[in-house]
Design an enzyme around this catalytic site. Sequence first.
Site, PDB file in Angstrom:
ATOM      1  N   GLU A   7       0.819  -1.212   0.000  1.00 20.78           N
ATOM      2  CA  GLU A   7       0.000   0.000   0.000  1.00 20.78           C
ATOM      3  C   GLU A   7       0.849   1.255   0.000  1.00 20.78           C
ATOM      4  O   GLU A   7       0.466   2.270  -0.572  1.00 20.78           O
ATOM      5  CB  GLU A   7      -0.937   0.001   1.213  1.00 20.78           C
ATOM      6  CG  GLU A   7      -1.815   1.238   1.301  1.00 20.78           C
ATOM      7  CD  GLU A   7      -2.974   1.088   2.251  1.00 20.78           C
ATOM      8  OE1 GLU A   7      -3.382   2.101   2.827  1.00 20.78           O
ATOM      9  OE2 GLU A   7      -3.474  -0.050   2.432  1.00 20.78           O
ATOM     10  N   LYS A   8       2.030   1.173   0.636  1.00 25.17           N
ATOM     11  CA  LYS A   8       2.878   2.364   0.745  1.00 25.17           C
ATOM     12  C   LYS A   8       4.337   1.942   0.799  1.00 25.17           C
ATOM     13  O   LYS A   8       4.649   0.765   1.068  1.00 25.17           O
ATOM     14  CB  LYS A   8       2.486   3.178   1.981  1.00 25.17           C
ATOM     15  CG  LYS A   8       2.508   2.390   3.281  1.00 25.17           C
ATOM     16  CD  LYS A   8       2.099   3.257   4.453  1.00 25.17           C
ATOM     17  CE  LYS A   8       0.628   3.525   4.506  1.00 25.17           C
ATOM     18  NZ  LYS A   8      -0.148   2.326   4.893  1.00 25.17           N
ATOM     19  N   ASP A 102      -3.105  -2.566   3.257  1.00 22.66           N
ATOM     20  CA  ASP A 102      -3.357  -2.644   4.691  1.00 22.66           C
ATOM     21  C   ASP A 102      -4.544  -3.566   4.963  1.00 22.66           C
ATOM     22  O   ASP A 102      -5.449  -3.687   4.127  1.00 22.66           O
ATOM     23  CB  ASP A 102      -3.642  -1.247   5.259  1.00 22.66           C
ATOM     24  CG  ASP A 102      -2.365  -0.439   5.461  1.00 22.66           C
ATOM     25  OD1 ASP A 102      -1.274  -1.019   5.324  1.00 22.66           O
ATOM     26  OD2 ASP A 102      -2.464   0.761   5.750  1.00 22.66           O
ATOM     27  N   ASP A 104      -7.523  -3.806   5.916  1.00 24.77           N
ATOM     28  CA  ASP A 104      -8.822  -3.215   6.205  1.00 24.77           C
ATOM     29  C   ASP A 104      -9.551  -2.978   4.889  1.00 24.77           C
ATOM     30  O   ASP A 104      -9.043  -3.281   3.805  1.00 24.77           O
ATOM     31  CB  ASP A 104      -8.682  -1.914   7.005  1.00 24.77           C
ATOM     32  CG  ASP A 104      -7.828  -0.868   6.316  1.00 24.77           C
ATOM     33  OD1 ASP A 104      -7.523  -1.032   5.113  1.00 24.77           O
ATOM     34  OD2 ASP A 104      -7.453   0.117   6.968  1.00 24.77           O
ATOM     35  N   TYR A 320      -0.126  -2.013  13.616  1.00 28.28           N
ATOM     36  CA  TYR A 320      -0.992  -1.233  12.720  1.00 28.28           C
ATOM     37  C   TYR A 320      -1.942  -0.342  13.513  1.00 28.28           C
ATOM     38  O   TYR A 320      -2.715  -0.831  14.338  1.00 28.28           O
ATOM     39  CB  TYR A 320      -1.795  -2.174  11.825  1.00 28.28           C
ATOM     40  CG  TYR A 320      -2.723  -1.485  10.866  1.00 28.28           C
ATOM     41  CD1 TYR A 320      -2.226  -0.857   9.735  1.00 28.28           C
ATOM     42  CD2 TYR A 320      -4.091  -1.460  11.098  1.00 28.28           C
ATOM     43  CE1 TYR A 320      -3.073  -0.217   8.849  1.00 28.28           C
ATOM     44  CE2 TYR A 320      -4.943  -0.823  10.218  1.00 28.28           C
ATOM     45  CZ  TYR A 320      -4.432  -0.204   9.102  1.00 28.28           C
ATOM     46  OH  TYR A 320      -5.280   0.435   8.229  1.00 28.28           O
ATOM     47  N   ARG A 322      -4.472   2.022  12.575  1.00 30.97           N
ATOM     48  CA  ARG A 322      -5.829   2.446  12.194  1.00 30.97           C
ATOM     49  C   ARG A 322      -6.832   1.333  12.467  1.00 30.97           C
ATOM     50  O   ARG A 322      -7.613   0.936  11.595  1.00 30.97           O
ATOM     51  CB  ARG A 322      -5.855   2.862  10.728  1.00 30.97           C
ATOM     52  CG  ARG A 322      -4.942   4.045  10.434  1.00 30.97           C
ATOM     53  CD  ARG A 322      -5.009   4.452   8.983  1.00 30.97           C
ATOM     54  NE  ARG A 322      -4.111   5.557   8.712  1.00 30.97           N
ATOM     55  CZ  ARG A 322      -4.434   6.614   7.970  1.00 30.97           C
ATOM     56  NH1 ARG A 322      -5.629   6.714   7.448  1.00 30.97           N
ATOM     57  NH2 ARG A 322      -3.557   7.569   7.769  1.00 30.97           N
TER      58      ARG A 322
END
Length: 648
Positions: A7-8, A102, A104, A320, A322
């Site tokens: 993702e990043k 991520d 989610d 993580y 969030r």
Amino acid sequence: MRVIIAEKPSLARAIADALPGSARRQEGLIQCGETTVTWCLGHLLEQAPPEAYDPTDKQWRLDRLPIVPIAWQLTPKPKARGQLSVIRRLLKQASHVVHAGDPDREGQLLVQEVIEYLKYRGPVERLLVSDLNRPAVVRALSQLQSNQAFQPLYRAAEARARADWLYGINLTRAWTLTGRQAGFDGVLSVGRVQTPVLGLIVRRDNAIRDFTPYPFYPLWVDIGVEHGTLRAWWAPNAAQPLDDQGRLIDRAPADALAVRLPGARGTLAKLDQQEKRQNAPLPYSLSALQVDAARRHGLSAQQVLDICQRLYEQHTLITYPRSDCRYLPEGHFSGMQNTLTQACANDDTLRQWCRSADFSRRSKAWNDKQVGAHHALAPTGKPADFTRLSATEGHVFRLIARNVLAQFYPPLRTFEVKAEFSILGEAFRARGQSVLDPGWKPLFTTREEAPPLPPLTLNAPCHVIDTGVETRETRPPEPFTDASLIKAMMNIARYVDDPEVRRTLRDTDGLGTEATRAGIIETLVQRGYLVRQQKALRATRLGTALIAALPRAVSTPERTALWEQRLGAIADNRDDAQAFQQALVEDLNALLRQSDAGKLKQSLQSAQGEEGAPAKRSVRKRKSGANAKSGARRKSNGRAKSGRKTPN
């Protein structure tokens, strides 16, 4: 060639470090033997603008609403085209792909939409990483799953993105154009979450503005009992002039009783004594952490989120962040002593708490049934180097470590006493608490909630030593702060009027998500709808006017909270995304018919005339949507001004 899409960049580096062999870094990718790791930069794609579907819709016109795409399109973000080209080239060479977004809903969407946009048709596996430390990533790489199992999550995320577009584009255009008819030259942004949040603040501000204080009169008595003295408070009966909270609003009965009380004798008529056990607070979700960090350290919700991201990505000190979960996997229990011992080694207070912990104690926090894509925030086990952390990063890390450490402390045990004395035919109540075992409490505070009472015996005699009548005044509700607003968004059912809807929402995630709540608050500030006055969040004149002009259904939490519930059902494969969108379009048609230039003009003029309202801020033009009874009894939601608490 296997291609892993993270993702990043920080996640990509952690994955590359966990792969066997040496890593060779190139522009936009890391080569690790037969595996290439690349990354997104957040969302590389965004929903196409209305004019991509029909050039006519580049111009904002009421007669073109609602705009509803038939075949949805995505378009690359301008700054993302270079990285998107890197991924396109790699996918042409890939034998299979690993989706490493991520763990989610948004993470599932972010990477998968790129894979689908670039028309990759090969096999896709799913990598779930919630801890960037190398052992955790190595473990995750050994537990790859089929990405097909996550398609309901993707459909829910896609439905959310499309619904936000439909809602924001159409309502923002409608009320902006209506605003122009009303003489306001600016964009009036409406969003499915931001507007109900603004509505919460506007209604709270209105309640404060419209609040009329009035006095009430608690009567206290100092009572002598066999083993000491205590203070009790008169509990007047319903025949007295009371407000809806049982407070006496006419002083005369209190004064009349106070004259008769000195020296009067009575008995202890009711006695409730019991030992209570309270377990430690659970480890943090992001929102729970934001609430505590705001209260303890004055940090905004966005500051806490940003700090957590740095602790996770840059310092790799926490898992993580969030996360909406406050539970930990059962498999982490056995290694937590070592994890916490290492993580807390460089802080005197944390180290002492760690030494005093009983790591054989298993709290209810360890529960696989409560853990979904994420678990609660926790230290990774990497020793925290506080010389490299800012003061606020240190504060937030200590909070996260403390709440996990507290799971290895015994419950707080207290002995609580409630007593009711009968004197001159009237009831007087007292309560007290003594601590039998502080358990986890010293990690949080040393303050006692209520002082202990002397030993008491049911039906024992008592006598009045002294008495008095106080004059207090009701106070308006407090304005929202970052802490109280995040808590309100977490527990949005409290702000819903419909009892059926309130029951439905009680078990949902609330208004917004862990990842978006802080950003929603900042968006409202940036768009000129909110201002910060010290710690308080207050609506501007523009924000107040917008809420007054919008249909109530747009500015209350019911709709958007029910959206989240339905999106959750789609993610669980219990609902259909197309049916969800169709219901939304029907809803939009009804709302668009309610745009009223006259009502908006009146609201803007009324807000401009309010004394003491924050000044209106300029709003940059945008072309897309924003994601008392009469007589003896009186009613009031007011609070008592400072003074000794009166038991109810």
